[in-house]
Design a protein around this motif. Structure first.
Motif, PDB file in Angstrom:
ATOM      1  N   SER A  41       3.143  38.863  63.721  1.00 42.08           N
ATOM      2  CA  SER A  41       3.948  37.906  62.970  1.00 42.08           C
ATOM      3  C   SER A  41       4.101  38.382  61.532  1.00 42.08           C
ATOM      4  CB  SER A  41       3.291  36.522  62.988  1.00 42.08           C
ATOM      5  OG  SER A  41       3.153  36.057  64.320  1.00 42.08           O
ATOM      6  N   TYR A  42       5.343  38.332  61.029  1.00 41.90           N
ATOM      7  CA  TYR A  42       5.659  38.836  59.688  1.00 41.90           C
ATOM      8  C   TYR A  42       6.690  37.901  59.074  1.00 41.90           C
ATOM      9  CZ  TYR A  42       7.047  42.137  56.014  1.00 41.90           C
ATOM     10  OH  TYR A  42       7.316  42.736  54.808  1.00 41.90           O
ATOM     11  N   LEU A  43       6.409  37.392  57.877  1.00 42.28           N
ATOM     12  CA  LEU A  43       7.267  36.410  57.234  1.00 42.28           C
ATOM     13  C   LEU A  43       8.082  37.014  56.106  1.00 42.28           C
ATOM     14  CD1 LEU A  43       5.430  34.409  58.806  1.00 42.28           C
ATOM     15  CD2 LEU A  43       5.574  32.900  56.814  1.00 42.28           C
ATOM     16  N   PHE A  44       9.353  36.599  56.031  1.00 40.60           N
ATOM     17  CA  PHE A  44      10.177  36.859  54.857  1.00 40.60           C
ATOM     18  C   PHE A  44      10.010  35.749  53.823  1.00 40.60           C
ATOM     19  CE2 PHE A  44      13.252  38.980  57.993  1.00 40.60           C
ATOM     20  CZ  PHE A  44      12.713  40.239  57.763  1.00 40.60           C
ATOM     21  N   GLY A  45       9.738  34.516  54.284  1.00 45.30           N
ATOM     22  CA  GLY A  45       9.619  33.384  53.382  1.00 45.30           C
ATOM     23  C   GLY A  45       8.863  32.238  54.016  1.00 45.30           C
ATOM     24  N   GLY A  46       8.341  31.343  53.179  1.00 36.81           N
ATOM     25  CA  GLY A  46       7.609  30.175  53.664  1.00 36.81           C
ATOM     26  C   GLY A  46       6.189  30.503  54.052  1.00 36.81           C
ATOM     27  N   GLN A  47       5.628  29.683  54.930  1.00 37.75           N
ATOM     28  CA  GLN A  47       4.299  29.959  55.461  1.00 37.75           C
ATOM     29  C   GLN A  47       4.119  29.253  56.795  1.00 37.75           C
ATOM     30  OE1 GLN A  47       1.843  28.298  52.186  1.00 37.75           O
ATOM     31  NE2 GLN A  47       1.093  26.796  53.667  1.00 37.75           N
ATOM     32  N   VAL A  48       3.214  29.797  57.605  1.00 40.19           N
ATOM     33  CA  VAL A  48       2.932  29.279  58.942  1.00 40.19           C
ATOM     34  C   VAL A  48       1.416  29.280  59.121  1.00 40.19           C
ATOM     35  CG1 VAL A  48       3.277  29.601  61.428  1.00 40.19           C
ATOM     36  CG2 VAL A  48       5.092  30.231  59.825  1.00 40.19           C
ATOM     37  N   THR A  49       0.898  28.240  59.755  1.00 44.78           N
ATOM     38  CA  THR A  49      -0.537  28.177  60.039  1.00 44.78           C
ATOM     39  C   THR A  49      -0.789  28.561  61.489  1.00 44.78           C
ATOM     40  OG1 THR A  49      -0.861  26.431  58.410  1.00 44.78           O
ATOM     41  CG2 THR A  49      -2.602  26.725  60.041  1.00 44.78           C
ATOM     42  N   ALA A  83       7.162  24.335  51.357  1.00 43.12           N
ATOM     43  CA  ALA A  83       7.785  25.561  51.858  1.00 43.12           C
ATOM     44  C   ALA A  83       9.031  25.244  52.667  1.00 43.12           C
ATOM     45  CB  ALA A  83       6.787  26.345  52.695  1.00 43.12           C
ATOM     46  N   LEU A  84       8.969  24.192  53.447  1.00 44.99           N
ATOM     47  CA  LEU A  84      10.129  23.804  54.245  1.00 44.99           C
ATOM     48  C   LEU A  84      11.253  23.280  53.362  1.00 44.99           C
ATOM     49  CD1 LEU A  84       8.271  22.094  57.203  1.00 44.99           C
ATOM     50  CD2 LEU A  84       9.745  24.091  57.376  1.00 44.99           C
ATOM     51  N   ALA A  85      10.890  22.523  52.327  1.00 42.54           N
ATOM     52  CA  ALA A  85      11.901  21.955  51.436  1.00 42.54           C
ATOM     53  C   ALA A  85      12.690  23.043  50.729  1.00 42.54           C
ATOM     54  CB  ALA A  85      11.248  21.036  50.418  1.00 42.54           C
ATOM     55  N   ALA A  86      12.044  24.173  50.480  1.00 44.91           N
ATOM     56  CA  ALA A  86      12.734  25.281  49.821  1.00 44.91           C
ATOM     57  C   ALA A  86      13.749  25.957  50.733  1.00 44.91           C
ATOM     58  CB  ALA A  86      11.711  26.305  49.329  1.00 44.91           C
ATOM     59  N   GLY A  87      13.684  25.667  52.032  1.00 45.55           N
ATOM     60  CA  GLY A  87      14.644  26.212  52.981  1.00 45.55           C
ATOM     61  C   GLY A  87      14.523  27.698  53.210  1.00 45.55           C
ATOM     62  N   SER A 144      -1.561  28.491  68.383  1.00 40.88           N
ATOM     63  CA  SER A 144      -0.468  27.621  67.943  1.00 40.88           C
ATOM     64  C   SER A 144       0.076  28.156  66.634  1.00 40.88           C
ATOM     65  CB  SER A 144      -0.954  26.183  67.758  1.00 40.88           C
ATOM     66  OG  SER A 144      -1.946  26.112  66.730  1.00 40.88           O
ATOM     67  N   GLU A 145       1.307  27.753  66.327  1.00 38.37           N
ATOM     68  CA  GLU A 145       1.934  28.092  65.050  1.00 38.37           C
ATOM     69  C   GLU A 145       2.524  26.809  64.498  1.00 38.37           C
ATOM     70  OE1 GLU A 145       3.462  32.531  66.238  1.00 38.37           O
ATOM     71  OE2 GLU A 145       3.825  30.792  67.519  1.00 38.37           O
ATOM     72  N   ARG A 146       1.992  26.387  63.360  1.00 35.09           N
ATOM     73  CA  ARG A 146       2.361  25.090  62.796  1.00 35.09           C
ATOM     74  C   ARG A 146       2.991  25.283  61.413  1.00 35.09           C
ATOM     75  NH1 ARG A 146       1.191  20.584  66.340  1.00 35.09           N
ATOM     76  NH2 ARG A 146      -0.564  21.148  67.680  1.00 35.09           N
ATOM     77  N   PHE A 147       4.009  24.485  61.167  1.00 37.53           N
ATOM     78  CA  PHE A 147       4.718  24.508  59.887  1.00 37.53           C
ATOM     79  C   PHE A 147       4.281  23.279  59.095  1.00 37.53           C
ATOM     80  CE2 PHE A 147       6.981  26.926  62.994  1.00 37.53           C
ATOM     81  CZ  PHE A 147       7.408  28.056  62.307  1.00 37.53           C
ATOM     82  N   GLY A 160      14.570  31.346  61.763  1.00 39.23           N
ATOM     83  CA  GLY A 160      14.987  30.937  60.440  1.00 39.23           C
ATOM     84  C   GLY A 160      16.089  31.830  59.873  1.00 39.23           C
ATOM     85  N   PRO A 161      16.394  31.673  58.565  1.00 37.65           N
ATOM     86  CA  PRO A 161      15.751  30.715  57.672  1.00 37.65           C
ATOM     87  C   PRO A 161      16.038  29.272  58.077  1.00 37.65           C
ATOM     88  CG  PRO A 161      17.667  31.708  56.610  1.00 37.65           C
ATOM     89  CD  PRO A 161      17.456  32.449  57.888  1.00 37.65           C
ATOM     90  N   VAL A 162      15.002  28.436  57.961  1.00 38.08           N
ATOM     91  CA  VAL A 162      15.120  27.037  58.349  1.00 38.08           C
ATOM     92  C   VAL A 162      15.760  26.270  57.199  1.00 38.08           C
ATOM     93  CG1 VAL A 162      13.877  24.970  59.062  1.00 38.08           C
ATOM     94  CG2 VAL A 162      13.111  27.216  59.838  1.00 38.08           C
ATOM     95  N   THR A 163      16.973  25.792  57.405  1.00 36.48           N
ATOM     96  CA  THR A 163      17.686  25.060  56.361  1.00 36.48           C
ATOM     97  C   THR A 163      17.872  23.588  56.710  1.00 36.48           C
ATOM     98  OG1 THR A 163      19.776  25.798  57.342  1.00 36.48           O
ATOM     99  CG2 THR A 163      18.900  27.105  55.523  1.00 36.48           C
ATOM    100  N   ASN A 164      17.931  23.266  57.997  1.00 37.26           N
ATOM    101  CA  ASN A 164      18.051  21.868  58.421  1.00 37.26           C
ATOM    102  C   ASN A 164      16.669  21.355  58.798  1.00 37.26           C
ATOM    103  OD1 ASN A 164      20.917  21.856  58.172  1.00 37.26           O
ATOM    104  ND2 ASN A 164      21.080  22.903  60.145  1.00 37.26           N
ATOM    105  N   ILE A 165      16.040  20.655  57.868  1.00 30.20           N
ATOM    106  CA  ILE A 165      14.676  20.181  58.074  1.00 30.20           C
ATOM    107  C   ILE A 165      14.708  18.866  58.847  1.00 30.20           C
ATOM    108  CG2 ILE A 165      12.487  19.642  56.968  1.00 30.20           C
ATOM    109  CD1 ILE A 165      13.595  22.485  56.478  1.00 30.20           C
ATOM    110  N   PRO A 166      14.071  18.816  60.025  1.00 31.46           N
ATOM    111  CA  PRO A 166      14.070  17.577  60.798  1.00 31.46           C
ATOM    112  C   PRO A 166      13.228  16.498  60.121  1.00 31.46           C
ATOM    113  CG  PRO A 166      12.607  19.188  61.796  1.00 31.46           C
ATOM    114  CD  PRO A 166      13.324  19.894  60.688  1.00 31.46           C
ATOM    115  N   ALA A 167      13.515  15.251  60.450  1.00 28.14           N
ATOM    116  CA  ALA A 167      12.753  14.142  59.872  1.00 28.14           C
ATOM    117  C   ALA A 167      11.279  14.244  60.235  1.00 28.14           C
ATOM    118  CB  ALA A 167      13.340  12.811  60.351  1.00 28.14           C
ATOM    119  N   THR A 168      11.001  14.691  61.453  1.00 29.16           N
ATOM    120  CA  THR A 168       9.623  14.919  61.884  1.00 29.16           C
ATOM    121  C   THR A 168       9.339  16.412  61.815  1.00 29.16           C
ATOM    122  OG1 THR A 168       9.792  13.026  63.389  1.00 29.16           O
ATOM    123  CG2 THR A 168       7.958  14.543  63.735  1.00 29.16           C
TER     124      THR A 168
END
Length: 305
Positions: A67-75, A111-115, A103-106, A41-49
């Motif tokens: 695993s350490y995040l700057f932003g968003g969240q992961v399951t 959170a994704l919409a915020a980019g 597994s790591e799921r978004f 990331g940062p993930v800015t281009n969000i895929p349709a799926t």
């Protein structure tokens, strides 16, 4: 003195999740016990799926994933039945030991919409005596991770000990790992205790001895070097290092001091002997069709997080 500058390479950990890969590198496979570093990331281009960003269940042996995040969240879901959402400032520390799948799921559209989904993942190789330890998982919240501030400097100790800071994150060998933010003009130095030390520039630009270094580079220093790091703009560094563990072999998601152990792990995954997460067991990543032997160089094919 400066030993090596490592330039991040582009890699992918799922269909649509691209990363900058720093470790392992052909000329520098490890820094202390750290054998792997990815910056997603940062993930800015969000895929349709959205699920195309997910990292499906996959195995590990002989290491701890951090695993350490700057932003968003992961399951996170794993073979132990753990289901844990990781949020910014927390640490997910999973010790694979004798074998685990996760597994790591978004899964949070907001959170994704915020980019702003952005994550650093490292792998810490285990001492030989702990390579076959029982798998374990711990989530550490920000209150458990001490923060230090000074003029122009903010830093959080993720694990280990440095600058007089220590926390309760369980580690199995001497190491340090910190998230550091420097304001423009701030001057900073590396911790002196550990023999192998380096930092990754996640954002910004620094000057050392009249030379400039930028985002996406990792700098590794010789034992005893005492560089003065000057931030040229607001800069985020990930400092890491520790004491070397000796030679390690890496293939796909497997790390071991023994080549034959990696061959066993390949067969264990093919035969279903590494258990899938009970709450995420409908799909998984098959063993890559790669005939290469375990290597102590950069893995082929690219490993997953």
């Amino acid at each position: 003195m400066l030993d090596i500058v490592i330039e991040a390479r582009n890699a992918a950990i799922s269909e649509n999740m691209k990363v900058k890969r720093i470790l392992p590198f052909r000329l520098r496979r490890m820094v202390g016990p750290f054998i792997f570093l990815d910056h997603a990331g940062p993930v800015t281009n969000i895929p349709a799926t959205i699920s195309s960003l997910d990292v499906l269940p996959h195995p590990h042996i002989g290491l701890s994933t951090v695993s350490y995040l700057f932003g968003g969240q992961v399951t996170h879901r794993d073979s132990l039945g753990v289901e844990q959402i990781i949020r910014p400032g927390e640490v997910n520390w999973m010790t694979a030991g004798s074998g685990i799948a996760h597994s790591e799921r978004f899964e949070d559209p907001a959170a994704l919409a915020a980019g702003n989904v952005e994550m650093i993942q490292t792998w810490v190789a285990l001492p030989e005596k702990d390579e076959e330890a029982a798998p374990s998982f711990t989530n550490y919240i920000p209150d458990q991770l001490p923060v230090f501030t000074d003029t122009g400097v903010w830093m959080r100790l993720i694990a280990g000990d440095a600058y007089g800071l220590r926390n309760e994150v369980k580690t199995l060998s001497p190491l340090f790992y910190l998230h550091v933010v420097l304001q423009p003009g701030a001057r900073f130095g590396l911790p002196k205790k550990h023999s192998e030390r380096g930092f990754y520039i996640a954002k910004g630009r620094v000057e050392i001895a009249g030379n400039f270094y930028h985002e996406g580079q990792m700098l590794v220093f010789t034992t005893g070097a005492d560089p003065i790091i000057i931030a040229k703009e607001t800069t985020t560094l990930m400092l890491l290092g520790g004491e070397p563990l000796g030679e390690r072999f890496i293939w796909w998601n497997f790390v071991s001091s023994r080549k034959e152990r990696i061959e066993q792990a390949k067969e264990d995954w093919k035969q279903g002997r590494i258990i899938l997460p009970p709450n995420d067991n409908k799909e998984f990543i098959p063993l890559p069709e790669d005939k290469s032997k375990p290597s102590n160089e950069a893995p082929r094919p690219e490993p997953l997080s």
